[in-house]
Write an enzyme that holds these catalytic residues in place. Structure first.
Site, short mmCIF file in Angstrom:
data_model
loop_
_atom_site.label_atom_id
_atom_site.label_comp_id
_atom_site.label_asym_id
_atom_site.label_seq_id
_atom_site.Cartn_x
_atom_site.Cartn_y
_atom_site.Cartn_z
CG ASP A 1 104.69 35.98 103.46
OD1 ASP A 1 105.90 36.24 103.44
OD2 ASP A 1 103.81 36.84 103.63
CG HIS B 1 107.44 39.27 104.55
ND1 HIS B 1 106.23 38.82 104.08
CD2 HIS B 1 107.43 40.61 104.39
CE1 HIS B 1 105.52 39.85 103.64
NE2 HIS B 1 106.22 40.95 103.81
CB SER C 1 103.63 42.84 103.83
OG SER C 1 104.07 42.59 102.54
#
Length: 768
Positions: A145, A216, A546
């Site tokens: 990620d 994220h 996600s």
């Protein structure tokens, strides 16, 4: 759906970019991934893989150039080969050299809580799945990620066991990141920049280290395996104890995504290293458009990971509700779609005409500001398109100052629209869904009083504005509300099947919570991620597949901890065959206002408690996947590029006549007047000995289903038995009518009622 920070890290509208950059003499250098024969004849001439890889570059560049300056990565585990910067003529020459299997241009892919564990039925009680699995202790989740914010309380290692002896990874130092940032929870961290820098050689505007600059990666890592954090909340919203799905698991972070996306060459390098590091689960909230498996770097790398016993969990993508949009379709990958939870953040709009419009928001409020002041409402649809979307510089200050501005969803980020309104002097914002978003309700921690309303409400609002000389409204914030809405439902953005490249496998596999998920957040970012947002929080909210992906990655870690000898296929089977097809009230899961199809839900909504004890599993060996690829009509070289196995598909299919992969779901396609199909399946008893299972079938409309035998008698645990299923079409599709569809299910029921239900969805399509 739009991103709330930068366009790269939520895959709502995905694209693939072939990378070409940097002028070299008169030709342009591009990044290419070169796949080599793993037992190449020329490899024996060199002492190391890297020297072998450099030898190919030496053959195509001038004698005064250093070949290592062109080599980006040497791959050993995820595949045999390398990534390099090449000109077009060098690429063409290299294609013809011995031991070169394929050369692909590098591609840019995009990145696709305090409550969700409770919604999924997990709690610390002795009889619960968390306790049974040791909270995932001993397992290692590798997350590819944007990196991690190690100081987040979700990565505290208090109460964590020692680092597993099998761990071979490192804590890579870099900008604002050193050895001390790793601990018994966050046991490893690496970063990969070479693919990105080959395309964008100028300075990367973020940390050159495993440290997260966008939020994220911190969010997804903590969702999968974050430690318990008491009093977690976002400015008072969603207060409670935050936990990852596997709070006892160890986390290893591989930073492969940067401010503009994630390059395949960097992803492959991370997978290559992660396999050697010793991870048990790989979590990739990354995806693009569906491509053939032999062109899919994630599919190729994950096949090698699967061979090493690693479960690979990937996001299905956010291109829904378009059919055939599901990404990461390989059958050895668990492909995860997104669902809602029953937690809402109401922020209603009270119009001056007495009408109330339902909306949602996480804008911070207090007793004084819970009900905002009544303001004039403006919608600048007559100015230009930019104004109605509230793009930067599009709002005339004299028209919006002190007013409540209506902004349509789309083009720029949701939170960014609020910042644009604020900078133009607006006092509040109503974010209005369009026909594209309908009633989808991803919330944000806005920078000014704001709420998001659905498409139906936006039509009412705009009619009111157009019919009133001076329209007025106020926003009333309602805090956090749990249990009053129907859930789970399929998220509108969640990518849908059928699979584009492999319709014989039903995808996605399952759905999991992915809307308004609250998880850890970097302390150098505001909750919107906007550079202008000076507020600081430990947790924030995000939506997307996600977010669904790490939920299932954590659940896979729980299963691996409880059943360490199980294969990745057995782990995935347990998750799929125990998934729910009804919501919390026992009604069918909805997709918008209709019952969801299997192309939206796959096997259903994850149930971690049941997945830990599934009764039966459908196991698959690596050689079975090879036979499956042969059955798809792949050439010998295409099969080899994926599996690194030199096989004769003719011989394999000759031995395995009528082969069907032992998948936990059924995807049946009738073409060109075909009316009969047979599938064989093999189930392994992982429950109690002396078990009897009886079959229950809900046949798809227009199809007769015959199962033989109708009962399975297991004398011992780990015993495997086979059965066959015949699908007989009773429907005729006229030419030119395109495609028709029906669905059903096949379930094996344990003789002790309620003990085990092993369910497989059935999807049937007719193509004229």
């Amino acid at each position: 759906m739009e991103s709330k920070i930068q366009p790269f890290f939520l895959t709502f509208f995905l694209f693939v970019i072939l990378t070409k950059t940097i002028t070299h003499a008169e030709e342009t250098l591009g990044t290419y991934i070169v796949q080599l024969h793993p037992h190449g004849k020329t490899s024996t001439l060199f002492t190391s893989k890297q020297n072998w890889h450099l030898s190919f570059i030496e053959q195509i560049i001038s004698s005064n150039e250093d070949p290592s300056s062109r080599l980006l990565y040497s791959y050993h585990s995820a595949m045999d080969g390398f990534a390099a910067s090449l000109t077009d003529s060098e690429f063409k020459y290299l294609q013809n050299l011995p031991d070169v299997l394929s050369i692909k241009p590098d591609r840019l892919l995009q990145l696709q809580t305090t409550y969700s564990y409770k919604f999924l039925g997990l709690n610390p009680a002795r009889e619960n799945g968390w306790y049974q699995s040791g909270f995932g202790r001993g397992t290692i989740i590798g997350v590819l990620d944007t990196g991690v914010w190690p100081e987040s309380p979700s990565f505290n290692d208090q109460g964590m066991p020692p680092v597993p002896k099998k761990w071979k990874g490192i804590c890579q130092q870099g900008q604002a990141f050193n050895f001390s940032n790793c601990n018994r929870k966050l046991i490893g961290a690496r970063y990969f920049t070479k693919g990105h820098l080959a395309v964008s050689p100028s300075r990367i505007p973020e940390y050159l280290s495993p440290r997260d600059s966008s939020g994220h990666g911190t969010h997804t890592s903590s969702t999968a395996g974050g430690a318990p954090v008491t009093m977690a909340n976002v400015f008072g919203y969603a207060a409670g104890v935050a936990r990852g799905m596997a709070p006892g698991a160890h986390i290893a972070v591989y930073k492969v995504c940067w401010f503009n996306g994630c390059y395949n060459s960097d992803i492959m390098a991370a997978m290559d290293v992660a396999i050697r590091d010793g991870v048990d689960v790989l979590s990739l909230s990354i995806g693009g458009f569906p491509v053939p498996l032999f062109d899919d770097s994630i599919a190729i790398g994950s096949f090698r990971a699967m061979e090493h016993g690693i479960s690979v969990i990937c996001a299905a993508g956010n291109n829904g509700p378009t059919a055939m949009s599901v990404a990461n379709e390989a059958p050895w990958i668990a492909t995860i779609g997104a669902s809602t939870v029953d937690r809402k953040f109401p922020a209603i709009v009270r119009l001056a005409n007495g009408k109330i419009l339902y909306g949602e928001s996480m804008y911070p409020f207090n007793r004084r500001t819970r009900t905002g002041e009544e303001l004039e409402v403006v919608y600048l649809s007559n100015e230009d398109t930019e104004s109605q979307f509230c793009l930067r510089g599009s709002l005339p200050r004299e028209k919006v100052k002190g007013k409540m501005v209506v902004c349509d969803r789309g083009v720029n980020g949701r939170s960014e629209k609020g910042q644009v309104v604020k900078e133009a002097g607006g006092a509040a914002m109503i974010l209005a869904n369009t026909e594209l978003n309908l009633e989808e309700d991803s919330v944000d921690v806005h920078v000014l009083p704001a709420t998001l309303i659905g498409f139906d409400e936006s039509v009412i609002l705009k009619n009111y504005i157009n019919s009133t000389a001076r329209p007025l409204a106020r926003i009333q914030f309602g805090g956090t509300v749990i249990g009053r809405t129907r859930a789970p439902q399929v998220a509108r953005f969640s990518a849908r099947g059928p699979s584009y490249s492999n319709p014989s496998i039903l995808k996605p596999d399952v759905i999991a919570p992915g809307v308004n998920i609250i998880a850890a957040w970097p302390q150098n970012l505001g909750p919107t991620g906007l550079p202008e947002d000076s507020r600081r929080v430990n947790f924030s909210v995000m939506s997307g597949t996600s977010m669904s992906c790490p939920h299932v990655s954590g659940i896979a870690a729980l299963i691996r901890s409880a059943h360490p000898a199980w294969s990745p296929a057995a782990v995935k089977s347990a998750i799929m065959t125990t998934a729910e097809v009804t919501d919390r009230a026992g009604r069918p899961i909805l997709d918008e206002d209709k019952q969801a199809s299997v192309f939206a839900t796959g096997s259903g909504h994850v149930n971690p408690q049941r997945a830990l004890n599934p009764g039966l599993v459908y196991d698959i060996r690596p050689e079975d996947y090879v036979a499956h690829l042969c059955s798809l009509g792949y050439t010998m070289s295409e099969v080899f590029s994926i599996t690194h196995r030199n096989v004769s598909c003719h011989e394999i299919l000759k031995v395995n006549r009528g082969f069907s992969l032992n998948y936990p779901s059924f995807s049946v396609s009738f073409k060109d007047g075909m009316s009969r199909k047979m599938f064989s399946r093999r189930v392994t008893n992982v429950g109690s000995p002396n078990s009897i299972y009886s079959v229950e079938v809900m046949a798809p409309e227009g199809v007769k289903v015959i199962v033989k035998p109708k009962k399975l008698f297991f004398k011992r645990t780990n015993q495997s038995l086979s059965y066959r299923v015949w699908f007989l079409s009773r429907k005729r599709v006229k030419k030119g009518n395109g495609m028709d569809f029906a669905q059903g299910h096949l379930t094996w029921l344990h003789s002790q009622k309620g003990s085990y239900r092993v369910r497989s969805p059935i999807a049937v399509t007719w193509k004229s």
